[in-house]
Each structure stands twice: as structure tokens, then as C-alpha cells.
Design an enzyme around this catalytic site. Sequence first.
Site, PDB file in Angstrom:
ATOM      1  CB  SER A   1     -26.578   5.823 -40.595  1.00 43.55           C
ATOM      2  OG  SER A   1     -26.173   4.480 -40.508  1.00 43.55           O
TER       3      SER A   1
ATOM      4  CE1 TYR B   1     -23.647   7.005 -36.047  1.00 44.10           C
ATOM      5  CE2 TYR B   1     -24.508   4.992 -37.045  1.00 44.10           C
ATOM      6  CZ  TYR B   1     -23.932   6.236 -37.176  1.00 44.10           C
ATOM      7  OH  TYR B   1     -23.653   6.736 -38.424  1.00 44.10           O
TER       8      TYR B   1
ATOM      9  CE  LYS C   1     -25.379   9.795 -37.811  1.00 40.17           C
ATOM     10  NZ  LYS C   1     -24.859  11.083 -38.290  1.00 40.17           N
TER      11      LYS C   1
HETATM   12  N1  LIG Z   1     -18.379   5.836 -42.265  1.00 41.14           N
HETATM   13  C1  LIG Z   1     -19.554   5.223 -42.462  1.00 41.14           C
HETATM   14  O1  LIG Z   1     -19.594   4.053 -42.895  1.00 41.14           O
HETATM   15  C2  LIG Z   1     -20.864   5.944 -42.196  1.00 41.14           C
HETATM   16  C3  LIG Z   1     -22.081   5.280 -42.496  1.00 41.14           C
HETATM   17  C4  LIG Z   1     -23.278   5.948 -42.257  1.00 41.14           C
HETATM   18  C5  LIG Z   1     -23.267   7.246 -41.763  1.00 41.14           C
HETATM   19  N2  LIG Z   1     -22.093   7.861 -41.478  1.00 41.14           N
HETATM   20  C6  LIG Z   1     -22.111   9.234 -40.949  1.00 41.14           C
HETATM   21  O2  LIG Z   1     -21.287  10.038 -41.773  1.00 41.14           O
HETATM   22  C7  LIG Z   1     -20.743  11.105 -41.006  1.00 41.14           C
HETATM   23  C8  LIG Z   1     -19.243  11.174 -41.222  1.00 41.14           C
HETATM   24  O3  LIG Z   1     -18.673   9.942 -40.843  1.00 41.14           O
HETATM   25  P1  LIG Z   1     -17.132   9.607 -41.079  1.00 41.14           P
HETATM   26  O4  LIG Z   1     -17.063   8.155 -41.387  1.00 41.14           O
HETATM   27  O5  LIG Z   1     -16.527  10.580 -42.027  1.00 41.14           O
HETATM   28  O6  LIG Z   1     -16.568   9.823 -39.596  1.00 41.14           O
HETATM   29  P2  LIG Z   1     -15.337  10.703 -39.077  1.00 41.14           P
HETATM   30  O7  LIG Z   1     -15.209  10.401 -37.613  1.00 41.14           O
HETATM   31  O8  LIG Z   1     -14.158  10.504 -39.938  1.00 41.14           O
HETATM   32  O9  LIG Z   1     -15.886  12.171 -39.293  1.00 41.14           O
HETATM   33  C9  LIG Z   1     -16.645  12.887 -38.346  1.00 41.14           C
HETATM   34  C10 LIG Z   1     -16.037  14.275 -38.251  1.00 41.14           C
HETATM   35  O10 LIG Z   1     -16.834  15.080 -37.396  1.00 41.14           O
HETATM   36  C11 LIG Z   1     -16.000  15.734 -36.440  1.00 41.14           C
HETATM   37  N3  LIG Z   1     -16.853  15.946 -35.265  1.00 41.14           N
HETATM   38  C12 LIG Z   1     -17.423  14.993 -34.470  1.00 41.14           C
HETATM   39  N4  LIG Z   1     -18.213  15.570 -33.558  1.00 41.14           N
HETATM   40  C13 LIG Z   1     -18.158  16.916 -33.772  1.00 41.14           C
HETATM   41  C14 LIG Z   1     -18.783  18.041 -33.184  1.00 41.14           C
HETATM   42  N5  LIG Z   1     -19.652  17.917 -32.159  1.00 41.14           N
HETATM   43  N6  LIG Z   1     -18.490  19.266 -33.660  1.00 41.14           N
HETATM   44  C15 LIG Z   1     -17.633  19.418 -34.704  1.00 41.14           C
HETATM   45  N7  LIG Z   1     -17.023  18.396 -35.314  1.00 41.14           N
HETATM   46  C16 LIG Z   1     -17.296  17.155 -34.857  1.00 41.14           C
HETATM   47  C17 LIG Z   1     -14.819  14.814 -36.238  1.00 41.14           C
HETATM   48  O11 LIG Z   1     -13.658  15.474 -35.780  1.00 41.14           O
HETATM   49  C18 LIG Z   1     -14.625  14.256 -37.655  1.00 41.14           C
HETATM   50  O12 LIG Z   1     -13.786  15.067 -38.444  1.00 41.14           O
HETATM   51  C19 LIG Z   1     -21.158  10.848 -39.563  1.00 41.14           C
HETATM   52  O13 LIG Z   1     -22.309  11.647 -39.305  1.00 41.14           O
HETATM   53  C20 LIG Z   1     -21.527   9.380 -39.564  1.00 41.14           C
HETATM   54  O14 LIG Z   1     -22.462   9.079 -38.566  1.00 41.14           O
HETATM   55  C21 LIG Z   1     -20.877   7.241 -41.679  1.00 41.14           C
END
Ligand SMILES: NC(=O)c1ccc[n+]([C@@H]2O[C@H](COP(=O)([O-])OP(=O)(O)OC[C@H]3O[C@@H](n4cnc5c(N)ncnc54)[C@H](O)[C@@H]3O)[C@@H](O)[C@H]2O)c1
Length: 328
Positions: free
Chosen positions: A117, A141, A145
Site C-alpha cells: 500500500s 496498518y 505492510k
Molecule cells: N482498498 C484499498 O484502497 C487498498 C489500498 C491499498 C492496499 N490494499 C490492500 O489490498 C488488500 C485487499 O483489500 P480490499 O480492499 O479488497 O479489502 P477486503 O476487506 O474487501 O478484502 C480482504 C479479504 O481478505 C479476507 N481476510 C482478511 N484476513 C484474512 C485472513 N487472516 N485469512 C484469510 N482471509 C482473510 C477478508 O475476508 C476479505 O475477503 C488488503 O491487503 C489491503 O490491505 C487495499
Amino acid sequence: MSYLITGGAGYIGSHVVRALRQAGETVVVLDDLTTGVRARVPEDVPLVVGSTLDRALLDATLAEHSITDVVHLAAKKQVGESVEMPLHYYRENVHGLQTLLEAMAAGGVPRFVFSSSAAVYGMPDVDLVTEDTPCVPINPYGETKLVGEWMARAAGKAHGISTACLRYFNVAGAATPELADTGVFNIVPMVFERLTQGAAPRIFGDDYDTPDGTCIRDYIHVADLADAHVAAARSLAEPGPVRDLTLNIGRGEGVSVREMVDLIAEITGHQGVVPEVTPRRAGDPARVVAAADRITKELGWQARHDVRDMITSAWAGWQHHRPEARQG
Ligand SMILES: NC(=O)c1ccc[n+]([C@@H]2O[C@H](COP(=O)([O-])OP(=O)(O)OC[C@H]3O[C@@H](n4cnc5c(N)ncnc54)[C@H](O)[C@@H]3O)[C@@H](O)[C@H]2O)c1
């Protein structure tokens, strides 16, 4: 190649699943469904319901599906919550990753793509953030990362796993309405929510040192982001020595919060709405915009969608998931 997508029932993960399948790849999802949604996983994609903290489950899944590539998106992602529950974030995001890398090393899985991120950069005081800009995260957070990147690279070097750490900037939009983000954690859904309630959208601070005084961010369409994962995974699979990629995923274009709010109001038919300006939030940098050329050089990938596409597709998703917005 056979891909394991952790977090594949989540917002971004479900787009990655879709993109990999469209590219002809075989995909398995592992997700504990804490924030994920089962219906986002296509019926003909195996869904293993469980945690990245469960080593026995990981060993069995990697072996049963002869996994060659892991795309690791499973994580907790709310900055405020990470301040209140740092140990939970370290457990899920860091210990979960460690357990996964241990299973990969033991099972001889050769390739790993990691969801990092722009939060690793913290409060960068530069016009364009390059991958070499110092990483100084300012919340747990972002720390998880950054630690994750360190761990992935070190484990990759020691165990012969090629790695790509993808630093996403501000993700928005949806490839289809069903896959839209249902959480209200960033500007686009936050403004949708206020407008749907008949309330003025909020702007947190308009006294920053930027042209219109509001914060500037770099937005990336989730469908473009998903394609970047396909490009990264394909690149890691090219013959040659073990790879170690760290790449920004943004558009290299800054959009201010006020511009974003105005565009959302226009696209959703709420022209003329006057935003409410509230004091700054703690920890919001004035400007975070990616230098986005390294990924184009390394992978030939480039974003195709603009901010208007992101808002239009996100709004279709919002209306799909919240029928009350259709009447509004
Ligand atoms: N959405 C954003 O703007 C953004 C920006 C930068 C980075 N990210 C990263 O992208 C990734 C996905 O984010 P997202 O927005 O799709 O979030 P999200 O919450 O929709 O997806 C995360 C998924 O991981 C699953 N999960 C969480 N912990 C788990 C574990 N220990 N074991 C198995 N499954 C688990 C959840 O059930 C969910 O389906 C994350 O790593 C997040 O940090 C997101």
C-alpha cells in the site's frame, strides 16, 4: 500455472480472480470471510474458507491444488482500527503472511505477489512518490505492510521465491456492480453515503498547501489494478533468476478532494451540492501521488481508466447494493 488468491472474496481480490480467469489461469481462493463475501467468488472457483494463520490448511491447499503462484490480498485494512487494535493487525497481516510464506517455502511454491500500500510511505513530502522515496509509515496498518514487504523479500531471497510487492494508491471503481466495494472507508463511498442520506459531503480540511486547499490523491480503477496483478504474476513466471519487484500502482495524476467531490456530485445527479468543510483529520498528508513509470517500464502495464470511469462504475455498484440509492 495454478494460483492461490488469499482474500479472493474481498473487493480487490475478487477483481484479481476475475482478471486471472479472463487471462486463462486456474484459480483457487482462500478467504476467512471476515470481510469477504462468498457470492463474489464464481461458483466454479474452489473456495477454501479459512485463515492464513492456519498452517495445516495452507499446506493442504497448496498441495491439493498444486499451487505455483500465490497472490496475497488477505489482510485487515482500516487505518483507524489498526491504531485501536495494533496487535490484531500485526497478527492478521504480519503473522498471517509469515505463516503463508513458511507454507510456500516448505511446499516449494516459486512465486508470490503481495498487496502492499502507499501507506508504507507515510507523509511523503515530495511531488511524486517513487519506489525509492523513504518508507516511514505513520500507523500500524502501514507498518504491517512495510514489515510484510521486508519479510516477503527476505524469504524470497532465502527460499528462491520470486516476489512482487505492489503498492496500491487509492483504489476505486468496480468491474461489475456486484463486485463493488461495499465498505464506506474511502472518499467515493463516503460521499455516496452522504448524498444518499440527503446530507452535504464532508471535506476534511481546505487549508492544505495545495491549489484548492484540499488534499490531493492518486486514484486507480480496481480493474486496472487487477490487470497489474496479472502482469506482475506473468512477469515473475518468465525464465531467469529469482525476481524481487517493488512497484507503485497509481496513475501518476493528482486529483484534489474538492475536484473528486464535485465530480461525484455531477455523476450522481447532485450538481450544486455545497460540501461541508470540517477540520483536518490527523495523519492526512497534503499530497500523495505516485510516480507510475517504473511499472510501465518493468511490466508494460498502464492504467486505462480515468476518475470518471471509477466514479461511474462505483455508483452503479452502490445502487446495486443499496436499492434505496436508486430512488434518491
Ligand atoms: N482498498 C484499498 O484502497 C487498498 C489500498 C491499498 C492496499 N490494499 C490492500 O489490498 C488488500 C485487499 O483489500 P480490499 O480492499 O479488497 O479489502 P477486503 O476487506 O474487501 O478484502 C480482504 C479479504 O481478505 C479476507 N481476510 C482478511 N484476513 C484474512 C485472513 N487472516 N485469512 C484469510 N482471509 C482473510 C477478508 O475476508 C476479505 O475477503 C488488503 O491487503 C489491503 O490491505 C487495499
